[in-house]
Scaffold this active site. Sequence first.
Site, PDB file in Angstrom:
ATOM      1  N   HIS A 104       0.811  -1.228   0.000  1.00 17.62           N
ATOM      2  CA  HIS A 104       0.000   0.000   0.000  1.00 17.62           C
ATOM      3  C   HIS A 104       0.839   1.270   0.000  1.00 17.62           C
ATOM      4  O   HIS A 104       0.320   2.352  -0.237  1.00 17.62           O
ATOM      5  CB  HIS A 104      -0.930  -0.001   1.211  1.00 17.62           C
ATOM      6  CG  HIS A 104      -2.046  -0.993   1.100  1.00 17.62           C
ATOM      7  ND1 HIS A 104      -3.306  -0.654   0.697  1.00 17.62           N
ATOM      8  CD2 HIS A 104      -2.068  -2.337   1.287  1.00 17.62           C
ATOM      9  CE1 HIS A 104      -4.075  -1.734   0.669  1.00 17.62           C
ATOM     10  NE2 HIS A 104      -3.335  -2.778   1.026  1.00 17.62           N
ATOM     11  N   ASP A 155       3.632   9.374  -0.670  1.00 19.64           N
ATOM     12  CA  ASP A 155       2.430   8.617  -0.333  1.00 19.64           C
ATOM     13  C   ASP A 155       2.249   7.516  -1.363  1.00 19.64           C
ATOM     14  O   ASP A 155       2.466   7.753  -2.555  1.00 19.64           O
ATOM     15  CB  ASP A 155       1.210   9.552  -0.362  1.00 19.64           C
ATOM     16  CG  ASP A 155       0.232   9.263   0.774  1.00 19.64           C
ATOM     17  OD1 ASP A 155       0.129   8.095   1.164  1.00 19.64           O
ATOM     18  OD2 ASP A 155      -0.410  10.205   1.240  1.00 19.64           O
TER      19      ASP A 155
END
Length: 498
Positions: free
Chosen positions: A156, A365
């Site tokens: 992720h 991110d």
Amino acid sequence: MRLVVVSNRVTIPDRHEKAMAGGLAVALREALEQRGGLWFGWSGAIGEVSPTQVRQVERGNVTYAVTDLSEAERQSYYLGFSNRALWPLMHYRLGLTEFQRGDYMGYLGVNRRFARALAGLIRPDDLIWIHDYHLIPLAAELRRRGISNRIGYFHHIPWPAAEVVGALPFSATLIRTMAAHDLVGMQTEIDARNLVDGLISLCGARSDGRHVRLGGRRTAVQSFPIGIDVEGFRRLAAASVRKATTPLRATRVSLGERKLVISVDRLDYSKGIVPRLEAFGQFLRNHPEERGRVSLLQVAPPSRSDVPEYAELDRQSDEVAGRLNAQLGEFDWTPIRVVKKAYSRKALAGFYRRAQVGLVTPMRDGMNLVAKEYIAAQDPADPGVLVLSRFAGAAQQLGEALIVNPFDSQEVAEAIRTALAMPKTERIRRFEQLYAIISATDIGWWTRRYLAALAGEGATLPTGEATSAPRAGPRRIAAATRRKRDAAEPSSLTMIQS
Ligand code: GDG
């Protein structure tokens, strides 16, 4: 084929509650319910653990199998190696990376214990889907126990360049365990390429670009940009206008006609909260005429507060917001509000809808779901503008946002100004492009696509094909918008892994 999902944290749903969390957790639960399956991981509790102690709870055709961690395991596996070594390393923050051999041993130990407990629950044709950086060596441990099922992994968070990964002691030993999977999914093409390069340069793997060959195994590495429940979020946001939530009503009273810039992040240094507050201060200094006309609302629910770097960020963000408010505020106007608590998804959707600018500027991110939620929540007739960090995985898909370098506070300050001044026609044009992309690659698309690749349905794609979502015009948006789907319930944090 039964589906087995493995993630660091597992939340067993309440009998009476349909969907406790939004987004990813709900999507995985739906995938499990469709096929029948098992969800395995840490219960979130600390206790005395015996090596194979597992608690099983049945909910419909899904079994939740959870195990507690001992306090020593929480310290070494979770707080130590996962969150003080791997998390900063993967976010390119070598200066914050704290490597302790004892933590690494604890991390390997928990993965070994999970593998031992899980191996006994697996049936011959189960599809196994492991999530995130806490569980990198799990598949290799399962293979050692003779599990030959198809095993996939989804990462992720970002996967950095091999030079950065190589700084981690024992990195070659750790990352070669990635080759125990049949399919490795990354958020972006860049991450996928970095992993393949790392396996080649650190572990001596060979690759044809689509697959990696190492230790007699062949692993597909591809990008699968994660999406959100676009339709659910759109409905929540539209409903927030008809029936304002309490926080939204209060915002109306306190802001009046003033414009709003919204940021929503777990209180985490990767999200760039402090540099963002400084950039907002810079914007107000550069454009004194905007003072009193716009405020920044930063929602920042606390996260991992047992890790010292997070406690420091908590202090720093208070200090910077306090200083800027004191220097730039007026008796009747507060430039920056930082609220360190979680709101319901419904309240968040209302804030997004009310805000003229979505300011999403992480330093790094994996994807960043907030960027997508902000778009989904806009009024198509009068949408706000997304300002997005080029270092969020989402920037690879959302090129029609105002893309900025979060390390450059002047650039961010000017992007805020540009966003606030953008004419409606241009806002609508950008919004339509962005909405088309997020709805064509929503969470359902992501889950189906990953599971089809894991099941080996159809040829594997070359790395990269998965990131290029079809571009679509307004007609397609309208069709996507009309599609009926159950709206997600308001929730606590969506993340299953943090
Ligand atoms: C990791 C990766 C990747 C936040 N505050 C509240 C709240 N949230 C929700 C947001 C959003 C989620 O939490 C955060 O998702 P992000 O994607 O922004 O970030 P991480 O938590 O770091 O997630 C990330 C993601 O995994 C998925 O693969 O995109 O890159 O780091 O949904 O809305 N939710 C509620 N109240 C809050 O106050 N209800």
